[in-house]
Design a protein around this motif. Structure first.
Motif, PDB file in Angstrom:
ATOM      1  N   SER A   1      27.066  72.606  71.861  1.00 22.27           N
ATOM      2  CA  SER A   1      28.371  71.996  72.134  1.00 22.27           C
ATOM      3  C   SER A   1      28.456  70.560  71.641  1.00 22.27           C
ATOM      4  CB  SER A   1      28.665  72.049  73.637  1.00 22.27           C
ATOM      5  OG  SER A   1      27.633  71.388  74.364  1.00 22.27           O
ATOM      6  N   ASP A   2      27.294  69.937  71.401  1.00 18.52           N
ATOM      7  CA  ASP A   2      27.278  68.533  70.966  1.00 18.52           C
ATOM      8  C   ASP A   2      27.216  68.395  69.449  1.00 18.52           C
ATOM      9  OD1 ASP A   2      27.270  67.818  73.622  1.00 18.52           O
ATOM     10  OD2 ASP A   2      25.086  67.609  73.740  1.00 18.52           O
ATOM     11  N   ILE A   3      27.234  69.529  68.731  1.00 17.31           N
ATOM     12  CA  ILE A   3      27.102  69.493  67.272  1.00 17.31           C
ATOM     13  C   ILE A   3      28.417  69.930  66.636  1.00 17.31           C
ATOM     14  CG2 ILE A   3      25.763  70.296  65.295  1.00 17.31           C
ATOM     15  CD1 ILE A   3      23.529  71.036  67.260  1.00 17.31           C
ATOM     16  N   SER A   4      28.910  69.141  65.700  1.00 18.85           N
ATOM     17  CA  SER A   4      30.169  69.469  65.026  1.00 18.85           C
ATOM     18  C   SER A   4      29.921  70.456  63.889  1.00 18.85           C
ATOM     19  CB  SER A   4      30.820  68.197  64.464  1.00 18.85           C
ATOM     20  OG  SER A   4      29.997  67.631  63.457  1.00 18.85           O
ATOM     21  N   ASP A   5      31.009  71.073  63.426  1.00 17.22           N
ATOM     22  CA  ASP A   5      30.895  72.005  62.302  1.00 17.22           C
ATOM     23  C   ASP A   5      30.409  71.293  61.050  1.00 17.22           C
ATOM     24  OD1 ASP A   5      31.774  74.055  63.901  1.00 17.22           O
ATOM     25  OD2 ASP A   5      33.877  73.889  63.279  1.00 17.22           O
ATOM     26  N   GLU A   6      30.821  70.040  60.884  1.00 17.63           N
ATOM     27  CA  GLU A   6      30.384  69.268  59.718  1.00 17.63           C
ATOM     28  C   GLU A   6      28.875  69.031  59.754  1.00 17.63           C
ATOM     29  OE1 GLU A   6      32.928  68.488  61.646  1.00 17.63           O
ATOM     30  OE2 GLU A   6      34.581  68.960  60.246  1.00 17.63           O
ATOM     31  N   GLU A   7      28.320  68.787  60.944  1.00 15.43           N
ATOM     32  CA  GLU A   7      26.878  68.588  61.067  1.00 15.43           C
ATOM     33  C   GLU A   7      26.119  69.868  60.726  1.00 15.43           C
ATOM     34  OE1 GLU A   7      25.593  65.513  64.379  1.00 15.43           O
ATOM     35  OE2 GLU A   7      27.200  66.799  65.154  1.00 15.43           O
ATOM     36  N   TYR A   8      26.630  71.006  61.216  1.00 12.47           N
ATOM     37  CA  TYR A   8      25.998  72.291  60.878  1.00 12.47           C
ATOM     38  C   TYR A   8      26.036  72.528  59.367  1.00 12.47           C
ATOM     39  CZ  TYR A   8      25.438  74.111  65.657  1.00 12.47           C
ATOM     40  OH  TYR A   8      25.038  74.334  66.950  1.00 12.47           O
ATOM     41  N   ALA A   9      27.197  72.257  58.759  1.00 10.41           N
ATOM     42  CA  ALA A   9      27.350  72.487  57.321  1.00 10.41           C
ATOM     43  C   ALA A   9      26.402  71.593  56.521  1.00 10.41           C
ATOM     44  CB  ALA A   9      28.792  72.238  56.901  1.00 10.41           C
ATOM     45  N   SER A  10      26.301  70.332  56.927  1.00 14.28           N
ATOM     46  CA  SER A  10      25.411  69.398  56.237  1.00 14.28           C
ATOM     47  C   SER A  10      23.958  69.825  56.381  1.00 14.28           C
ATOM     48  CB  SER A  10      25.606  67.987  56.806  1.00 14.28           C
ATOM     49  OG  SER A  10      24.665  67.092  56.258  1.00 14.28           O
ATOM     50  N   PHE A  11      23.590  70.250  57.586  1.00 17.16           N
ATOM     51  CA  PHE A  11      22.213  70.685  57.814  1.00 17.16           C
ATOM     52  C   PHE A  11      21.900  71.935  57.004  1.00 17.16           C
ATOM     53  CE2 PHE A  11      19.136  73.253  60.240  1.00 17.16           C
ATOM     54  CZ  PHE A  11      18.064  72.379  60.224  1.00 17.16           C
ATOM     55  N   TYR A  12      22.845  72.871  56.928  1.00 16.17           N
ATOM     56  CA  TYR A  12      22.626  74.101  56.162  1.00 16.17           C
ATOM     57  C   TYR A  12      22.406  73.791  54.684  1.00 16.17           C
ATOM     58  CZ  TYR A  12      23.774  78.248  53.474  1.00 16.17           C
ATOM     59  OH  TYR A  12      23.749  79.270  52.549  1.00 16.17           O
ATOM     60  N   LYS A  13      23.200  72.897  54.137  1.00 20.17           N
ATOM     61  CA  LYS A  13      23.064  72.562  52.718  1.00 20.17           C
ATOM     62  C   LYS A  13      21.738  71.861  52.446  1.00 20.17           C
ATOM     63  CE  LYS A  13      28.038  72.335  51.805  1.00 20.17           C
ATOM     64  NZ  LYS A  13      29.189  71.471  51.486  1.00 20.17           N
ATOM     65  N   THR A  14      21.309  71.018  53.393  1.00 18.42           N
ATOM     66  CA  THR A  14      20.009  70.361  53.248  1.00 18.42           C
ATOM     67  C   THR A  14      18.877  71.383  53.292  1.00 18.42           C
ATOM     68  OG1 THR A  14      20.845  68.351  54.313  1.00 18.42           O
ATOM     69  CG2 THR A  14      18.459  68.635  54.235  1.00 18.42           C
ATOM     70  N   LEU A  15      19.039  72.351  54.162  1.00 19.60           N
ATOM     71  CA  LEU A  15      17.993  73.359  54.370  1.00 19.60           C
ATOM     72  C   LEU A  15      17.891  74.331  53.209  1.00 19.60           C
ATOM     73  CD1 LEU A  15      16.037  74.388  56.697  1.00 19.60           C
ATOM     74  CD2 LEU A  15      17.871  75.995  57.270  1.00 19.60           C
TER      75      LEU A  15
END
Length: 678
Positions: A249-263
């Motif tokens: 709940s504390d993570i935004s969609d933009e943070e998930y997207a950024s993390f996925y691209k980094t990963l």
């Protein structure tokens, strides 16, 4: 003071260098992990004694390469070590459990079963000829520890070091052939791979060339000169935070997207994600991602897919753990982070398959849950299924425990919905009250299936048939025998019984069987071993006949697939080629004419020729290949010649006679000149 190691350190270091670690870069991971542990300790100690942090409030890890001295320094502001700590934790390696390890090794114990002995510091000697440690604990003085790994080490009390208030500095004097670990690019690469998600900032000291304007103060009119100057500054390497440690709940969609691209190094956003934690036998947190599209080399067996990264306390362990994720989920990207996992001494190999199985089971469960969530949106699931349907079907084939769940996720076209896909559940909702089967047909493409004789009667009765056009459907449907109480029936196999839907049809079918018994018997005698039997069909509406296979053999489509395999084992074909059943349509004019001729004269040669030609035509229509195309071609050509009345009845026909008696071509019986062909 000079001290001596209390165990066979030379043997141990030899093992570390030559056996434990596959890659020498691991030394930096181990030292950073030790620094992180020291920072954890001082932070926990500060909870009960806040004054511990008053001397040095910043918690950091610094990496300082020095090409001039050929040294690499790893510095932290952790808890530091007292003199006793140096003796117990580094000097006396028996305290860390390594003595037991060496003893077990001498007894011939398997290295991979030893466990974790905490000798990560000694990985320094993979790349170093000499190691110096400076350390300061708030409860003790400054000390230095120095060793050439030759069996002894020195511990010396030293004066305070300016700017170094608490913590540990490990200075590695690198071997002459290991200078690559002083390069900025190489250090960044290692930190990104192994220690990117350490909770504390890891900073690398880098050199920058800057230009400065220098003005001659003595000469006012002189122009300024530019000189280049080397400036050293710290650059933080691990800016990407381990978002899996946060609450979803504390993570935004933009943070998930950024993390996925980094990963994943993907240029597109992910299609779906699953963020979860598991507690119990094994505690771990994980984030799983589904890419928006399948990679071009998804099923390239030569390329290993390293898509699930395994971490222990934010320290990277491996990305090639085959036991962690099944092969049919090789497109899933993600991170699994456990607080503690049984590793071997190098922390490169997992132990205790039982714990791995628990992690694997939970990951598979959560991945399937994610697919169900995607399936709620029909359009999004359509894109997902287009890219990864083969993976789901492989899951059906390989995973017996989750086969029913995978079956829910399958989608097919049907006779009623040829432009979109339907599920088994959708099909059942449209079935008739007496219908207890799900009918399907496997073929090459939709247009071919639409013209197939196998579905004529079903379509006439408005019974939906699922169309399966993927080669993997053949393997998939071998594992799914029923769904939600409905039996799955392939309409190209024997055993199809439509009479059960209508009792009147059942009585009518029995009458037809009796009426056509003579014709069936004659056709079986003519075709011999090429077929198992000839029966009256319930599935054909207009075509004269079709060839169906046994319940457990290969279908026509499967035979086509297997023949296309360049490296197939042909010995299996003898066992899997099913005996064919010739089903004839009692309402077709050709069959009725054959029946009439049999009743008039069973020895009529035209019956034989018609039967062979009809059999070859039915082979092709049913999806099989004709074994002797030349014979079939000759029969068709003669019929064309007779139909067009262009054959010279007086010509010598010996050159066109067929080799086998059973393959006589179709000719009128009573013309004496044409009788020569017989």
């Amino acid at each position: 003071c000079t001290y001596f190691f209390q165990t066979e350190v030379n043997q141990l270091l030899s093992l570390i260098v030559n056996t434990f670690y596959k890659k020498k870069e691991i030394f930096l991971r181990e030292l950073i992990s030790n620094a992180s542990d020291a920072l954890d300790k001082v932070r926990y100690q500060s909870l009960s004694d806040p004054s511990v942090l008053s001397i040095e409030p910043d918690l950091y890890i610094h990496i300082i390469p020095c090409k001039a001295n050929n040294t690499l320094t790893i510095s932290d502001s952790g808890i530091g070590m007292t003199k006793m700590d140096l003796l117990n934790n580094i000097g006396t390696i028996a305290r860390s459990g390594t003595k037991k390890f060496v003893e077990a090794l001498n007894q011939g114990t398997d290295l991979s079963l030893i466990g974790q002995f905490g000798v990560g510091f000694y990985a320094s000697y993979l790349v170093s000829k000499k190691v110096v440690i400076y350390t300061k604990n708030t409860m003790d003085d400054y000390y230095s520890w120095e060793s050439l790994a030759g069996g002894s080490f020195n511990i010396t009390r030293i004066p305070p070091i300016q700017g170094f208030l608490r913590g540990t500095k490990v200075i590695l004097f690198l071997k002459d052939d290991q200078t690559e670990f002083l390069e900025e690019r190489r250090i960044k690469e290692i930190v990104k791979k192994h220690s990117e998600f350490i909770s504390y900032p890891i900073a690398l000291e880098i050199e920058k060339l800057i230009e400065k304007d220098v003005i001659d103060t003595k000469n006012i009119d002189s122009q300024s000169n530019k000189i280049k100057e080397v400036k050293r500054e710290l650059q933080v390497l691990n800016k990407q935070k381990p978002i899996w440690m946060k609450r979803p709940s504390d993570i935004s969609d933009e943070e998930y997207a950024s993390f996925y691209k980094t990963l994943s190094n993907d240029w597109e956003d992910h299609l779906a994600k699953k963020h979860f934690s598991v507690e119990g036998q094994v505690d771990f947190k994980a984030i799983l991602f589904v890419p928006r599209r399948a990679p071009y080399d998804l099923f390239d067996s030569k390329k290993g897919h390293n898509n699930i990264k395994l971490y222990v306390r934010r320290v990277f362990i491996m990305d090639n753990c085959e036991e962690l994720m099944p092969a049919y989920f090789n497109f899933i990207r993600g991170v699994v982070d456990s607080e503690d996992l049984p590793l071997n001494i190098s922390r490169e190999t997992l132990q205790q398959n039982k714990i791995l199985k628990v992690i694997r089971k939970n990951i598979i469960k959560k991945t399937i849950e994610m697919f169900y969530e995607i399936a709620r949106d029909k359009d999004v699931y359509g894109k997902f299924y287009e890219s990864f349907s083969k993976n789901l079907k492989l899951g059906v084939h390989e995973d017996s425990q989750n086969r029913a769940k995978f079956a829910d996720l399958l989608r097919f076209r049907s006779s009623k919905f040829q432009e979109e896909t339907v599920s088994f559940k959708d099909y059942i909702e449209r079935t008739y009250s007496k219908q207890k089967c799900i009918y399907y047909i496997i073929g090459e493409n939709v247009s071919t299936i639409n013209k197939s004789p196998f579905i004529e009667k079903l379509i006439d009765r408005d019974i939906e048939v699922l169309y399966m056009i993927d080669p993997l459907d053949e393997y998939c449907m071998q594992q799914i025998k029923d769904y939600d109480g409905y039996k799955l029936v392939c309409v190209t196999r024997e055993g199809l019984n439509l009479s059960e839907l209508d009792e009147k049809e059942n009585f009518k079918q029995e009458e037809l069987v009796r009426s056509f018994s003579s014709l069936c018997e004659v056709m079986k005698e003519i075709l011999g071993d090429q077929i198992e039997k000839v029966v009256i069909s319930e599935r054909i509406g207009r075509s004269p006949g079709c060839l169906v296979t046994g319940e457990f053999g290969w279908t026509a489509n499967m035979e086509r697939i297997m023949k296309a395999q360049a490296l197939r084992d042909t010995s299996m074909s003898n066992y899997m080629n099913s005996k064919k059943t010739f089903e004839i349509n009692p309402n077709n004019n050709i069959i009725l004419e054959l029946k009439r001729r049999v009743e008039l004269d069973r020895s009529d040669k035209m019956i034989r020729d018609l039967t062979y030609l009809l059999f070859d035509v039915t082979l092709i229509v049913s999806g099989f290949s004709v074994e002797n195309p030349r014979n079939f071609s000759d029969r068709v050509v003669r019929i064309l010649e007779l139909g067009l009345n262009i054959r010279d009845l007086g010509e010598d026909v010996e050159d066109v006679e067929l080799v086998e008696e059973k393959d006589r071509i179709l000719l009128p019986k009573k013309d004496p000149k044409l009788e020569k062909i017989d």
